[in-house]
Each structure stands twice: as structure tokens, then as C-alpha cells.
Design an enzyme around this catalytic site. Structure first.
Site, PDB file in Angstrom:
ATOM      1  N   LYS A  24      -6.269  -4.349  -4.810  1.00 29.79           N
ATOM      2  CA  LYS A  24      -6.278  -3.101  -5.569  1.00 29.79           C
ATOM      3  C   LYS A  24      -4.932  -2.866  -6.227  1.00 29.79           C
ATOM      4  O   LYS A  24      -4.852  -2.472  -7.402  1.00 29.79           O
ATOM      5  CB  LYS A  24      -6.605  -1.923  -4.653  1.00 29.79           C
ATOM      6  N   GLU A 312       0.327   1.479   4.861  1.00 31.90           N
ATOM      7  CA  GLU A 312      -1.131   1.471   4.683  1.00 31.90           C
ATOM      8  C   GLU A 312      -1.830   0.650   5.763  1.00 31.90           C
ATOM      9  O   GLU A 312      -3.036   0.804   5.991  1.00 31.90           O
ATOM     10  CB  GLU A 312      -1.480   0.900   3.307  1.00 31.90           C
TER      11      GLU A 312
END
Length: 423
Positions: A24, A312
Site C-alpha cells: 500500500k 504499524e
């Protein structure tokens, strides 16, 4: 009310091979730079997910053309036509809400940004104040959050600007991505606590340099982008290594083995740290040709990890830590309170819901393994929390997960892939 998914449970070790969708982070950076480029660019094997679709739609709104044809997306740069008044839906995508406003400042028109309910709570003050400091008109009724409107004048003067990017590296990357198209380029000074997630900034610099943009990061806390063209560039997107974490963790918590296809030997992705993290838990980690093979130990060790640069990864790391043989301490991650949800509070709540013991620290979590029991886990519209729940369910029978579909943010079809992985 969100749907409930029965997470697969394993009584024996996983032994699986997985191929991941595209990154992403790389996909959305490539889309932005392609929209600012001097010609047509092609992206091979981009991630096709909610976040990347939102980015493509945002750039279309600003006048770019993005054509999706299977594993190849083609981007024609911003047209330069006057937009009038228009609106960008950011969803809950941090890259869209932070990366696109500096691009919108370059167009002629009033662009309003809004998104999901939680998006209105995410930190945006640094983006808005930095654009104002560069002479861009912002209308937000004093909120410093969404909704807000960027009133573009067709160009931005650019030049020096001082920001505090300690809440998110995306504030810094956003300015760097657009800076070459500003009249004077951009000279960003960071003042404040250390910038988190620095691998993402390194990725931004790599993508800029691939397109011929001159960047100077030789002075700590300062990044200078020279004005000039952004060359069209055909990108091959790497597999998303952050998404690999759930599968690596699945092998760890079942005492199994996983082969991840096409793991890059050299990369700026934060997810590459999974090689070190798995080793810290006691796993054997090795390359086999183009693949990474992770073989779990008999017992998972506790870990002490500073995840400032890889925040993350925290939800899945915390799930593994809750199933280890000794306590773990995860630090450097206070900024996670401003992510899709307050991830520190969410992890403490959900692991405790299963009988675990989690203490919230000023900048992290202290996790003490306890016998876990089944529960219905909330995901808070957060894809990483859903990944963590799936990992816990693999080791705890009868675990249910609310809204596993939220994984479509970065991994469409995750639940089906996970079920095959766990079968």
C-alpha cells in the site's frame, strides 16, 4: 451491528506458502508522484484495496487520469484545468488525508476533504499549518481536522517550512512528495520529538529519486527538495511486508512454518523488520531463493522491542506476545493513539477481554502472557486490529471477530486467504 467471523483455529502447526498483494505504501506514493509527473506512468502489481482506490479517486478528482487494467494501472498526470469546487473522500486512509492536500494546493479550485467518522478525529493540524505557512488558503472553521477545504491557486511558492512531524511521518512525506512542483521547491525542518516510522520517509525519498527529483537529507531533521520536473516512471510494486506479519505470526503461534513468496532482499518497507521480530521470538528466519522462510520455535520467547519506526506492526506483534512464554515490552509507539483507532487502548482492551494482562505505558505496552479464552473481539474499523484478532483466534478456540471485512482497507479477501492458510 457488524458481522461476526469465526476465526479459524489450529491444533497443529501451520505449514503454508503465501503470496502477498502489493505494498500500500509504495502504491500510494507511486500514484501521487505519477499524478505530478511529466508524462504517463505505469504501475505493475499495485495493491487494489480501499485505500489505494480512494487515492486513485482523489487524484482523478484533481484532474489526473488513472486507468486500472488488472495488474497494471496507468496514470496520466494532472491536466491543469480549473476544477471549481469539488470534494475528495479520504475514507480512513492516512495517506490520502495527508498526501493529497499538498497536491490539491497546486490545482486551480476549492477542494474539500472529508471521510469516515473516525477520520475527523485523526491529527491533521500539521498538514494544515504547514500549507498555510507556504501561503496556501485553508478553510476549516478553526478545527484543524476534517472537513476542510484547500483553495488552490494553480501553484505554490514553496520554500522553507518548519513542522512537528512527531505524530506521523506522513506529514513530512506529504510535503516532500509534492515539493518538486512548488515554485521554490521545499525545505522542511522538523522540530519536536523524533519522527516515527522513518522507513516510510526513506521510501518517499527513494521514490522521489527514482523519478529524477533532487533531494538532500544530509542534515539531520532537514529535508530539501529542489524544484523541477517529476519524471514519468514505470513502477513494479513490491509485496506488502506489513501484511506478511499476520502469516508470520500465524506460524509463530502454532509452532509452525511459513514461506512468504518474493520477499525483497533490499527494501524500505517497515514490514521488513518482521525478519528481526520473528527471530526475537525465537524463530529461525532464512531466505530460500526469492522466498523468506520462518520456522517457529517450540516456545515463544518474550521480547523487548522499540517499534517507533515500525509502529504499524504493533497489533500483530502484541498478539504474538500475548501467546509467548514470558512477558514482553513494546515501546516507542505513543503515536499509535492517533492511528485508525487508539491502537494501544484497543489492544489492551481486546487482549484483556480474552483473559490476558496488558499494561498501557506512556509510549507502549507491557504484555504478560496469561491463559487465554474465547471472546468476540472488536476491530474498531482497523485492519491491523483485525489481523491481530485472526492471529489470536488461530491459537484460541472459538474466537469470534467483529467486522473482519475492515481488512479490505489494505488486503481485500484477507478472511478467505486466512482460512486457506489455516486449513
Amino acid at each position: 451491528m457488524s458481522s461476526l467471523w469465526a476465526a479459524p483455529f489450529r491444533t497443529d502447526p501451520v505449514d503454508a506458502t503465501v503470496a502477498l498483494p502489493g505494498s500500500k505504501s509504495q502504491t500510494n506514493r507511486a500514484l501521487v508522484l505519477s499524478a505530478l509527473a511529466d508524462g504517463s506512468s505505469r504501475l505493475s502489481r499495485p495493491l487494489d484495496s480501499r485505500d489505494t482506490r480512494l487515492m486513485a479517486d482523489a487524484l482523478r478528482t484533481l484532474g489526473a487520469t488513472v486507468t486500472t487494467d488488472g495488474d497494471v494501472w496507468t496514470v496520466e498526470a494532472l491536466s491543469g484545468t480549473s476544477l471549481g469546487e469539488t470534494t475528495v473522500d479520504v475514507g480512513l486512509a492516512g495517506t490520502v488525508m495527508r498526501f493529497v492536500p499538498p497536491v490539491a494546493a497546486l490545482v486551480d479550485g476549492a477542494v474539500t476533504f472529508d471521510g469516515d467518522e473516525r477520520a475527523r478525529e485523526r491529527p491533521m493540524a500539521t498538514t494544515l499549518s504547514s500549507l498555510r505557512a507556504l501561503g496556501v488558503r485553508i478553510e476549516d472553521d478553526g478545527r484543524d481536522t476534517m472537513p476542510f477545504t484547500v483553495v488552490g491557486a494553480g501553484h505554490v511558492a514553496g520554500g522553507p517550512v518548519t513542522i512537528d512531524a512527531s505524530a506521523s511521518s506522513q506529514f513530512l512525506s506529504a510535503l516532500l512528495l509534492a515539493g518538486a512542483r512548488y515554485d521554490e521547491g521545499i525545505d522542511v525542518h522538523h522540530e519536536g520529538p523524533p519522527v516515527p516510522s522513518m522507513p516510510h520517509v526513506a521510501m518517499t525519498l527513494t521514490e522521489l529519486r527514482r523519478r529524477g527529483v533532487q533531494v538532500d537529507d544530509s542534515v539531520p531533521g532537514r529535508w530539501t527538495v529542489a524544484p523541477g520536473p517529476v519524471a514519468a516512471y514505470d513502477s513494479a510494486i513490491e509485496p506488502d511486508l506489513s501484511n506478511a506479519g499476520a502469516f508470520v505470526a500465524g506460524a509463530l503461534v502454532t509452532g509452525g512454518r511459513v514461506r512468504v513468496r518474493h520477499w525483497p532482499r533490499t527494501t524500505d518497507q517497515a514490514g521488513d523488520r518482521w525478519r528481526e521480530i520473528a527471530s526475537a521470538f525465537g524463530a529461525e528466519v532464512a531466505f530460500d531463493g526469492d522466498d523468506l522462510v520462518v520456522t517457529a520455535p517450540g516456545r515463544l520467547r518474550g521480547v523487548t522491542l522499540d517499534l517507533r519506526d515500525e509502529g504499524e506492526l504493533t497489533p500483530v506483534v502484541a498478539a504474538v506476545a500475548a501467546l509467548a512464554s514470558a512477558p514482553s515490552r513494546l515501546t516507542g509507539i505513543a503515536h499509535l493513539r492517533g492511528h485508525e483507532t487508539d491502537r494501544l487502548a484497543a489492544l489492551a482492551t481486546e487482549i484483556t477481554r480474552m483473559g490476558g494482562e496488558v499494561e498501557q505505558l506512556d509510549d507502549g505496552l507491557a504484555i504478560t502472557p496469561r491463559p487465554l479464552h474465547a471472546a468476540a473481539l472488536e476491530t474498531y474499523a482497523d485492519h491491523r486490529m483485525a489481523h491481530a484478532a485472526a492471529v489470536l483466534g488461530l491459537a484460541v478456540k472459538d474466537t469470534l471477530v467483529h467486522d473482519v471485512e475492515t481488512t479490505a482497507k489494505t488486503y481485500p479477501g484477507f478472511a478467505q486467504v486466512w482460512e486457506r492458510f489455516a486449513s
